[in-house]
Design an enzyme around this catalytic site. Structure first.
Site, PDB file in Angstrom:
ATOM      1  N   ASP A 179      19.458  44.149  25.405  1.00 50.05           N
ATOM      2  CA  ASP A 179      20.187  45.036  26.310  1.00 50.05           C
ATOM      3  C   ASP A 179      20.011  46.397  25.656  1.00 50.05           C
ATOM      4  OD1 ASP A 179      22.251  46.788  27.297  1.00 50.05           O
ATOM      5  OD2 ASP A 179      23.082  45.027  28.278  1.00 50.05           O
ATOM      6  N   HIS A 180      19.164  47.231  26.223  1.00 51.14           N
ATOM      7  CA  HIS A 180      18.756  48.415  25.449  1.00 51.14           C
ATOM      8  C   HIS A 180      19.920  49.379  25.206  1.00 51.14           C
ATOM      9  CE1 HIS A 180      18.275  50.461  29.339  1.00 51.14           C
ATOM     10  NE2 HIS A 180      18.268  51.592  28.679  1.00 51.14           N
ATOM     11  N   HIS A 242      24.698  46.563  30.946  1.00 53.73           N
ATOM     12  CA  HIS A 242      24.915  47.754  30.114  1.00 53.73           C
ATOM     13  C   HIS A 242      26.376  48.196  30.089  1.00 53.73           C
ATOM     14  CE1 HIS A 242      20.660  47.700  30.217  1.00 53.73           C
ATOM     15  NE2 HIS A 242      20.469  48.419  31.298  1.00 53.73           N
TER      16      HIS A 242
HETATM   17  C1  BG6 Z   1      17.695  49.916  33.192  1.00 51.34           C
HETATM   18  C2  BG6 Z   1      17.838  49.850  34.675  1.00 51.34           C
HETATM   19  O1  BG6 Z   1      18.132  48.730  32.591  1.00 51.34           O
HETATM   20  O2  BG6 Z   1      18.462  51.007  32.694  1.00 51.34           O
HETATM   21  C3  BG6 Z   1      17.407  51.145  35.323  1.00 51.34           C
HETATM   22  O3  BG6 Z   1      17.051  48.773  35.179  1.00 51.34           O
HETATM   23  C4  BG6 Z   1      18.155  52.301  34.706  1.00 51.34           C
HETATM   24  O4  BG6 Z   1      17.603  51.130  36.735  1.00 51.34           O
HETATM   25  C5  BG6 Z   1      18.060  52.264  33.192  1.00 51.34           C
HETATM   26  O5  BG6 Z   1      17.580  53.499  35.198  1.00 51.34           O
HETATM   27  C6  BG6 Z   1      18.945  53.305  32.571  1.00 51.34           C
HETATM   28  O6  BG6 Z   1      18.680  53.378  31.213  1.00 51.34           O
HETATM   29  P1  BG6 Z   1      18.951  54.707  30.395  1.00 51.34           P
HETATM   30  O7  BG6 Z   1      18.653  54.342  28.986  1.00 51.34           O
HETATM   31  O8  BG6 Z   1      18.043  55.749  30.965  1.00 51.34           O
HETATM   32  O9  BG6 Z   1      20.392  55.042  30.636  1.00 51.34           O
END
Ligand code: BG6
Length: 487
Positions: A179-180, A242
């Site tokens: 989960d980045h 997230h």
């Molecule tokens: C991803 C989603 O997991 O996270 C995208 O699939 C989203 O739709 C993105 O844009 C957002 O990531 P960050 O790091 O730019 O907030």
């Protein structure tokens, strides 16, 4: 401590994720001297490339998109290898096994291998099965790890099925679910901020906190991903994973230690304490929205239904706002207002802690609120706002703030989320990866929303470039509160 020598096998090597996120992350880890002395990457996909062609392709992409040093880039690219296979054909994995063995003899990887599934989720079950058929899950000679990207299922039932499929061939300690958001420095800092400082934690509860806001806003629309997004929507794409992970970092109890078990046990307790959503909550505390066309700063932005890959009559939400509660000793009765959406006015992710007012308003009813704003991105930092005497006659209170910005820490190299997570996985540290029970608990919590949104009674339109439907403002104004509108 550097990771042990190892080999990373990337399935889906000709895809987007590989050249946009994974290869750049490995390059920067390499350039900063954070990888093991000997390591190699083996790209795998159906398209046939030689090692040299794959290296050229990755080199060109790195040169176009990243700040690189040429000598370092050349040294890095020499460690890139490639093998074409049909991932659905079990016999083809013999070729893969042979390449992994060859890499082991060149790079002394001692059997340590990570398999990164940067593929469509439809392959998440078949790849582990085919790896196992060739003993590539066997840890009797070096570790074998599997990294999986979200989505981990489509709902609770499919998440459970995926779990069974993965666990048929890999044990939980071998599986790393990315989960980045957990890889973001500022999300991790929530823990340090809370548990390394004596002055905030005593106030971090229902006695002193009035409400909490969690916002993840994006200015971009669905871009090229309409086909995927239309089947997912904001609840599956951002909220279930997230946002709930960020909520857990805000809400959890101090872990006994910062390690995978203690941390994830505490996260799990938060998910177990989420107040289940009733029909009444779905009617009154949930706002789903979809962006409509609009002109923003001189640009015409199309509505969601006009985006490529999106059905003309789509009822998919691009905005979700929810008022929710954590039913436990610390948080009972404190609302968490959580929202995320595409085509909002700006890109910002932040947590706002609103503290209760003083018991007796000696400086008038309009005395400023105490707020703590934890800015996750961009302009990462922390802002604390409080009241100070307005200089001059009388005793008027005025709102002022204290600000910390990460960019002021010039000497530090901030790892990107992928750099941090890849490095941790190579070191065998699963602290920042989603555990299976947590993933399932999150699906369980959102299940009523998934049911509701199949045929939502209300799906409100909002003009692209605005802060979502006005009903989302009413969610708070009804409680005599308001969202912060960050710029
Ligand atoms: C991803 C989603 O997991 O996270 C995208 O699939 C989203 O739709 C993105 O844009 C957002 O990531 P960050 O790091 O730019 O907030």
């Amino acid at each position: 401590v550097k990771p042990e020598n190892n080999c990373i096998v990337i399935f889906g090597a000709s895809g987007d994720l590989t050249h946009r996120k994974l290869i750049p992350a490995f390059y920067h880890l390499f350039a900063n001297g954070l990888l093991s002395e000997e390591f190699a990457i083996l790209g795998v996909s159906r398209t046939s490339f030689s090692d040299e062609e794959f290296q050229q392709k990755m080199k060109a992409s790195l040169m176009a998109n990243e700040k690189v040093d040429e000598a370092t880039l050349d040294a890095f690219c020499q460690r890139l290898h490639y093998q074409a296979i049909n991932t659905s054909d079990v016999d083809d994995y013999a070729k893969l096994k042979q390449r992994v063995d060859e890499i082991e003899s060149i790079y002394h990887t001692q059997g340590n291998t990570t398999f990164y599934l940067a593929t469509p989720p439809s392959l998440y079950s078949v790849i582990p099965q085919n790896l196992a058929a060739h003993g590539l899950n066997d840890e009797s000679h070096g570790w074998k790890r599997l990294i999986v990207e979200k989505p981990f299922g489509y709902d609770l039932a499919t998440a459970e099925q995926l779990d069974k499929d993965l666990h048929a061939y890999f044990q939980e300690h071998q599986i790393y679910r990315i989960d980045h958001y957990l890889g973001k420095e500022t999300v991790q800092n929530l823990l340090v901020f809370r548990f390394a400082n004596g002055m905030f934690e005593p106030l971090w509860n229902r006695n002193f906190i009035d409400y909490v806001e969690i916002t993840a806003a994006e200015f971009l629309g669905v871009e090229e991903r309409g086909g995927y997004y239309d089947g997912a929507g904001a609840v599956r794409d951002m909220f279930q994973n997230h946002l709930l992970q960020v909520l857990a970092m805000v809400g959890m109890e101090p872990p006994a230690a910062i390690n995978a078990d203690s941390m994830r046990d505490e996260v799990m307790k938060v998910f177990q304490s989420l107040q289940p959503l009733s029909n009444d909550d779905l009617q009154n505390n949930l706002v789903l929205g979809q962006y409509t066309e609009s002109d923003v700063r001189g640009d015409h932005l199309v509505g969601y239904r006009e985006e490529p890959g999106v059905a003309e009559d789509s009822r998919t939400e691009t905005y979700v706002g929810l008022k929710m509660f954590i039913d436990n000793w610390r948080w009972n009765g404190v609302p968490f207002y959580v929202r995320t959406g595409k085509r909002l006015p700006t890109r910002v992710t932040e947590v706002v802690i609103h503290f209760k007012k003083t018991p007796h308003p000696v400086f008038g009813a309009n005395a400023p609120e105490n707020k703590l704003i934890i800015r996750i991105q961009p302009d990462e930092g922390i802002l604390m706002s409080f009241g100070l005497k307005q200089p001059g006659a009388g005793f008027e209170a005025k709102e002022v703030s204290m600000d910390f910005h990460y960019e002021s820490l010039e000497e530090t190299h901030m790892l990107t989320a992928y750099e941090r997570l890849l490095l941790d996985s190579m070191k065998g540290d699963a602290t920042l990866f989603a555990r299976t029970d947590a993933v399932k608990a999150c699906w369980k919590f959102v299940e009523p929303i998934l049911q509701y949104k199949q045929n939502p009674e209300h799906l409100y339109g909002y003009a692209a470039g605005t802060w979502g439907p006005k009903e989302a403002d009413e969610l708070l104004s009804r409680d005599k509160r308001e969202w912060r509108f960050p710029c």
